[in-house]
Design an enzyme around this catalytic site. Structure first.
Site, PDB file in Angstrom:
ATOM      1  N   LYS A  80     -23.703 -39.394   3.029  1.00 31.28           N
ATOM      2  CA  LYS A  80     -22.382 -39.133   2.460  1.00 31.28           C
ATOM      3  C   LYS A  80     -22.069 -37.641   2.550  1.00 31.28           C
ATOM      4  O   LYS A  80     -22.956 -36.804   2.354  1.00 31.28           O
ATOM      5  CB  LYS A  80     -22.363 -39.610   1.003  1.00 31.28           C
ATOM      6  CG  LYS A  80     -20.988 -39.601   0.344  1.00 31.28           C
ATOM      7  CD  LYS A  80     -21.038 -40.151  -1.092  1.00 31.28           C
ATOM      8  CE  LYS A  80     -19.652 -40.178  -1.731  1.00 31.28           C
ATOM      9  NZ  LYS A  80     -19.680 -40.735  -3.112  1.00 31.28           N
ATOM     10  N   SER A 157     -15.866 -44.077  -4.208  1.00 32.96           N
ATOM     11  CA  SER A 157     -15.671 -43.027  -3.236  1.00 32.96           C
ATOM     12  C   SER A 157     -16.603 -43.118  -2.030  1.00 32.96           C
ATOM     13  O   SER A 157     -16.307 -42.530  -0.994  1.00 32.96           O
ATOM     14  CB  SER A 157     -15.884 -41.666  -3.906  1.00 32.96           C
ATOM     15  OG  SER A 157     -17.231 -41.500  -4.278  1.00 32.96           O
ATOM     16  N   SER A 181     -18.796 -45.479  -7.780  1.00 35.44           N
ATOM     17  CA  SER A 181     -18.566 -45.106  -6.384  1.00 35.44           C
ATOM     18  C   SER A 181     -19.590 -45.633  -5.390  1.00 35.44           C
ATOM     19  O   SER A 181     -19.372 -45.530  -4.180  1.00 35.44           O
ATOM     20  CB  SER A 181     -18.494 -43.579  -6.252  1.00 35.44           C
ATOM     21  OG  SER A 181     -17.242 -43.107  -6.648  1.00 35.44           O
TER      22      SER A 181
END
Lengths: 494, 507
Positions: A80, A157, A181
């Site tokens: 990420k 997210s 998330s």
């Protein structure tokens, strides 16, 4: 040597393949790099790192040849964009960090690399991890590999991580979870995602959103992979004062699938008005499956649940408003062009107005407001008290003998990109309604794909465990996974 | 320990047009913690390094960086608290103080608003003439310093040096117990003295490692007593805070002008606006920096990156048991053990190095008289060092053992005071063992009465007229003593000379 169908590989099967010399880490890496390259339409990868991947794969092969390599040796992963990776753009999907390449490596990626994992690239996400649809990213939204006539969100997210794993672009990905998330995008894309107990994984080198809630975790194709990858990510870190100095168990070894006698709680407050029938039905199905597997299922009460979302949307923005103050254009990232005679205040205002997207600005303003003199007690302090009550709700339930709690992960399946464009921001925040309680209480929570909705989109169920009992939680999830038998994959269209 | 009982001094009174005014002063002293490493990053604190060379990723506020508390800085703050007889809070916590400035890289300062490490304590501030003020300490909290902005290097740009960013500070907050500019200066010097004894702050005010924010208000005689009785601040005037002072001279000047400014406003029928002011030493005035209305809203909240600080009583006890002797106790002991005057003991204990030097002077050998030693340290040594380019005692060419040797030679009667001064100069400039120098250079005092008698006889015989005068006026015996000393090159024991002169002259 020939590569197997990469889309059917898992970390566990790739691990065996590498050890059996069915293929090399370099072959595996090349295969995934090619897949990644062909998946531009998903917009999941924002910075491909083929050179690093190849070098790491080569080193992994050498280690594998020596024998006794760690589980993740030679396993291609996605990272990420919130994780600082040395010499590689790490922008938290924000314009304000344009050009920022850290000179340091986050603890999590250091640990993964030390185990021989291969980084294929950095993955898309909501800007500073603020969002539930990946639409706040400066790189544009991720497109869910599950597509029904139109482009859907992969959730947020950690949308890039979820899409990359679901589309088979990597064997696993790191995610972070502040209010859901990891779990919500996992649910939206039919994969597994676990947020461990707060303090299990070092936050050092992860760009902070809300420090008391942020926690990293793995996003994988199944529960076993989650167990393997989680172990590599966990551990005490002297550089993070909030990381726990506890031994890290062998989570994979704890996967028995035997949950006979375990007590599963179904919290009545999670049954919400207007909840889609399909979600209700899936939840009931999950209850039935766990019961059939030998667990005792009982209805429980978590009375302060309804205050969780408002409390979360006070605490998280408050911390964010402070954490994001460092993005001022002074030392790194993007600085706005200034006119003649413009001063430091103009530099701050322009830099932050141009550098932060609308959602980040909204949360910084909310957070600034709730911490300001005269409002602190009414908002921030009140929210902290609510947080304590929510934590106590869980403690009470666990003290009463409940081993894990079953809830839906999200109130819907993946929705269309742009669907929420004109909606009240609170509508988007409702995505977190089942997941934020877990962050507020610092508990471990996992989303397991458990079924498809009428449109054929994946839906996840969430299991919430006792603090530091990820091993037990993973085992319960493993049992649920086996009972659900979720094998659906998105049809490749990208 | 001696009972140091002092009278409280009278507060400073300023006569206004409408009557008398008194001053009420409270100080927030920022003391840099003596520590090799910064408080949350482990970077070096070395002073005078190249700009931005002592900066870690944490100090620079890089993304994803986290603070980790430096236990040594906590220990130093606890030590300081104990030295100020303060309560140590076993549970404390860090808060973020949020504001934007380029020398504050994270956009917030880590401090302790809600739960400071150290609670209430007190300091005895001596003011001479048997007076002293007891100043109560409200709290001490541990926090990080900011970096330094430099605005005068370039007309269009400002520069930032982050070497100081993240250095540990103790903020020592006093109650409004200080009643005159002199007391304020003495209070800071006393804090400095105590911290230097403790080794918790270098106290170098020029380098900014001791700075103060000074809160000043004025009230009518009698009002302060009402406040003291009730704790009700409404009896006191509105205060203004003069920021960032690092000289006791300027602090005194600033308090004086600020008090007069406030009195002028009040006597004009105006009201004092609570605000932050700066002192301009060139113009001798304070100027408004920002009023309460435009004050920053710091949005303090608990720092989620740091767990609450929990320390154990046993750890505090260990620190307490290892505390050095503090100035008050040392002064009392020197007065008692060596019969020193309050003044001499005060001078010797003012700086920890002086006290250490003195104690070493008297510790070795035999017959090292404390009063003599004090006299030699204060008058001869300090005077000599001052003439020698204002050298510090730590740079003294005469070691405590050497000076102790000189004092010992005096005590044994081996040399006279006058010879001792010559000897001191030799040791100062050439070095060497004083006893050996005395032997080698024949400086030993003549105590052989036969030799002295001979010398006295010779002087008497050569000065018959003087003898007659002395018999009329015994005070003139001193002249004979002087002549004998001259004749013996100063080596004769003056007491013996005195006695023999008197006897021979029949006085």
């Amino acid at each position: 040597m020939t590569l197997p169908d990469l889309s059917s590989l898992t970390i566990a099967t790739a691990r065996e393949g590498l050890r059996a010399k069915d293929f090399t880490a370099q072959e595996l890496t090349e295969g995934f790099l090619a897949l990644q390259e062909g998946a531009g339409a998903l917009n999941a990868v924002v910075h491909a790192t083929p050179e690093i991947a190849r070098a790491q794969a080569e080193a992994a092969d050498a280690r594998l040849a020596e024998g006794a390599a760690p589980d993740l040796c030679g396993i291609p992963l996605g990272i990420k964009d919130l994780f600082c990776t040395k010499g590689v753009p790490s922008q938290a999907a924000s314009r304000i960090l344009e050009g920022f390449k850290p000179e340091y490596e986050s603890t999590v990626t250091s640990q993964l690399f030390a185990d021989g994992a291969v980084m294929l690239g950095k993955l898309n996400m909501d800007e500073f991890a603020m969002g539930s649809s990946n639409e706040t990213s400066t790189y544009g939204p991720v497109v869910n590999p599950w597509r029904k006539n139109r482009d859907l969100t992969a959730g947020g997210s950690s949308g890039g991580s979820a899409a990359a794993v679901a589309a088979g672009l990597c064997l696993g990905a790191t995610g972070t979870d502040t209010g859901g998330s990891i779990r919500q995008p996992a649910s939206f894309t039919g994969i597994t995602g676990i947020k461990p107990t707060y303090g299990r994984i070092s936050r050092w080198g992860i760009i902070a959103f809300a420090s008391s809630l942020d926690q990293a975790g793995p996003m994988t194709r199944d529960v076993r992979d989650a167990a393997i990858m989680l172990r590599a990510m966990c551990g005490a870190d002297p550089k993070d004062s909030t990381s726990a100095d506890l031994p890290v168990p062998d989570f994979e070894a704890a996967l028995t699938g035997d949950i006979r006698g375990k007590v599963i709680g179904i919290p009545r407050e999670y049954r919400m008005d207007g909840m889609p029938e399909e979600i209700e039905a899936l939840w009931a199905e999950g209850r039935r499956m766990l019961q059939e597997a030998g667990a005792e299922v009982r209805d429980i009460s978590l009375p302060h649940t309804k205050y969780a979302l408002p409390a979360y949307y006070v605490i998280a923005p408050a911390e964010a408003s402070s954490n994001l103050a460092r993005y001022d254009g002074v030392r790194f990232g993007r600085r706005a062009a200034l006119g003649q005679g413009e001063d430091i205040t103009a530099m701050y205002e322009k830099t932050r107005a141009e550098g932060f997207g609308a959602e980040v600005q909204r949360r910084v303003m909310v957070g600034t407001y709730v911490l300001s003199a005269g409002f602190y007690d009414a908002y921030y302090n009140k929210a902290r008290k609510v947080r304590t009550l929510i934590k106590r709700d869980f403690e009470q339930v666990f003290a009463d003998g409940v081993d894990a709690i079953l809830t839906p992960t999200a109130p819907s399946a993946a929705f269309g990109l742009g669907d929420m464009a004109d909606a009240d921001p609170v509508q988007m925040y409702l995505n977190d309604v089942f997941t934020v309680t877990v962050n507020l209480a610092g508990l471990p929570g996992i989303s397991v794909p458990a079924g498809l909705d009428r449109q054929g989109l994946p839906l996840g169920l969430q299991l919430i465990g006792k603090p530091w009992e990820e091993a037990e939680l993973l085992d319960t999830a493993y049992s649920l996974e086996r009972a659900a038998g979720f094998v659906a994959r998105p049809d490749k269209w990208w | 320990m001696l009972d140091l009982s002092y009278e409280a001094p009278a507060p400073k009174v300023i006569q206004g047009a409408t009557g008398d005014w008194e001053l009420v002063i409270g100080l927030e002293v920022h003391a840099q913690v003596a520590s090799k490493a910064k408080v949350f990053s482990g970077a070096s604190t070395q002073f005078g390094a190249e700009p931005n060379s002592n900066v870690s990723f944490v100090d620079a506020g890089m993304p994803g960086m986290l603070p980790v508390i430096n236990e040594g800085c906590v220990a130093q703050t606890v030590r300081t608290g104990l030295g100020l007889k303060a309560a140590i809070n076993l549970h404390s916590a860090f808060d973020r103080k949020n504001y934007f400035y380029p020398d504050q890289p994270a956009g917030y300062q880590i401090s302790q608003l809600y739960h400071p490490l150290v609670g209430e304590g007190e300091v005895l501030v001596e003011l001479g003439n048997g007076t002293a003020r007891r100043v109560r300490i409200e709290r001490i909290h541990l926090e990080q310093d900011a970096g330094k902005s430099i605005h005068d290097m370039d007309p269009t740009m400002s520069f930032v040096d982050l070497n100081r960013a993240g250095v540990a500070l103790m903020e020592i907050v006093s109650r409004p117990d200080i009643r005159s500019p002199e007391e304020a200066a003495a209070y800071i010097l006393k804090l400095r003295q105590i911290m230097r004894y403790l080794g918790t702050c270098d106290g170098d005010m020029q380098n900014g490692n001791l700075r103060a924010d000074v809160n000043v208000s004025v009230c009518r005689p009698g009002d302060y007593e009402k406040y003291a009785e009730s704790g009700d601040f409404s009896h006191l005037g509105t205060r203004c805070e003069i920021k960032n002072m690092n000289s006791t001279r300027f602090i005194q000047a600033a308090i004086e002008v600020e008090a007069r400014r406030q009195i002028a406003i009040l006597e004009d029928g105006g009201q004092i606006v609570q605000e932050t002011r700066g002192f301009d030493p060139d113009k001798g005035e304070t100027r408004s920096q920002r009023s309460k209305e435009e004050a920053h809203d710091y949005r303090y909240f608990p720092d989620p990156d740091l767990l609450p600080l929990e320390i154990e009583q046993a750890w505090v006890d260990d620190i307490a048991s290892a505390l050095p002797e503090l100035p008050d106790a040392k002064k009392a002991r020197l007065m008692e053990a060596f019969g020193l005057s309050d003044y001499d003991a005060g001078v010797l204990t003012a700086e920890v190095e002086n006290a250490a030097y003195f104690e070493q002077v008297v510790s070795g050998g035999t017959k090292r008289d404390g009063k003599t030693a004090a006299n030699w340290v204060i008058n001869e040594l300090f005077g000599r060092l001052k003439r020698d380019g204002d050298k510090a005692i730590t740079e003294s060419p005469v070691s405590p053992d050497q000076l102790g040797g000189i004092v010992e030679l005096i005590g044994k009667g081996d040399i006279s005071g006058k010879i001792a001064k010559d000897l001191f100069e030799i040791v100062y400039t050439e070095g060497g063992d004083p006893a050996q120098i005395v032997e080698e250079r024949g400086m030993r005092q003549v105590t052989d009465t036969g030799a002295i008698e001979t010398a006295v006889d010779e002087v008497i015989a050569a000065n018959p007229a003087q003898v007659e005068k002395a018999k009329q006026n015994p005070k003139l015996a001193g002249w004979f003593v002087g002549q004998v000393m001259k004749a013996t090159g100063g080596k004769a024991n003056p007491a013996a000379v005195n006695q023999i002169v008197s006897a021979k002259l029949g006085l």
